[in-house]
Motif scaffolding. Sequence first.
Motif, short mmCIF file in Angstrom:
data_model
loop_
_atom_site.label_atom_id
_atom_site.label_comp_id
_atom_site.label_asym_id
_atom_site.label_seq_id
_atom_site.Cartn_x
_atom_site.Cartn_y
_atom_site.Cartn_z
N SER A 144 0.83 -1.21 0.00
CA SER A 144 0.00 0.00 0.00
C SER A 144 0.86 1.26 0.00
CB SER A 144 -0.92 0.02 1.22
OG SER A 144 -1.83 -1.03 1.17
N LEU A 193 2.47 1.76 -3.49
CA LEU A 193 1.51 2.29 -4.45
C LEU A 193 1.18 3.76 -4.17
CD1 LEU A 193 -0.91 -0.74 -4.83
CD2 LEU A 193 0.63 0.18 -6.57
N PHE A 221 0.88 -4.59 -9.86
CA PHE A 221 0.02 -3.55 -9.33
C PHE A 221 0.60 -2.22 -9.76
CE2 PHE A 221 -0.31 -7.13 -6.47
CZ PHE A 221 -1.65 -7.20 -6.15
N ILE A 262 -0.62 2.26 -10.52
CA ILE A 262 -1.59 3.32 -10.30
C ILE A 262 -2.05 3.85 -11.65
CG2 ILE A 262 -1.92 5.65 -9.36
CD1 ILE A 262 -1.74 3.55 -7.20
N PRO A 283 -5.75 2.30 -7.83
CA PRO A 283 -4.90 1.13 -8.00
C PRO A 283 -5.43 0.23 -9.11
CG PRO A 283 -6.06 1.02 -5.91
CD PRO A 283 -6.43 2.30 -6.55
#
Length: 112
Positions: A34, A37, A51, A53, A78
């Motif tokens: 988290s 990101l 993952f 953005i 995300p």
Amino acid sequence: MTRSDLVTRLAERFGQLTQRDAEFAVKTILDTMSEALAKGHRIEIRGFGSFSINRRPPRMGRNPRSGEQVLIPEKLVPHFKPGKALREGVDKVDTVTHAEASADHSDQPQKD
């Protein structure tokens, strides 16, 4: 699968980990992801996925109650892109499940 299910499975799979240690490990991994990101970093886990953005540009929307136009501001959201191994693994499981379901129904006589 929920976060607590993941903690339980991890603790069961690795006997040397207590439930508390497994919970700490899962929390640490998710918090670290988290934070990365939030800083705009991309996370890539080979064989699983990545993952990143995505930017949603500002746009005009409509208030459903009054009907007036409203400016919706830009958002950073995300995004997960599954890796090839994950896509193929999920597709393989789905194909096997459908094949088994079809085989179960092919034994039954057809109704007129």
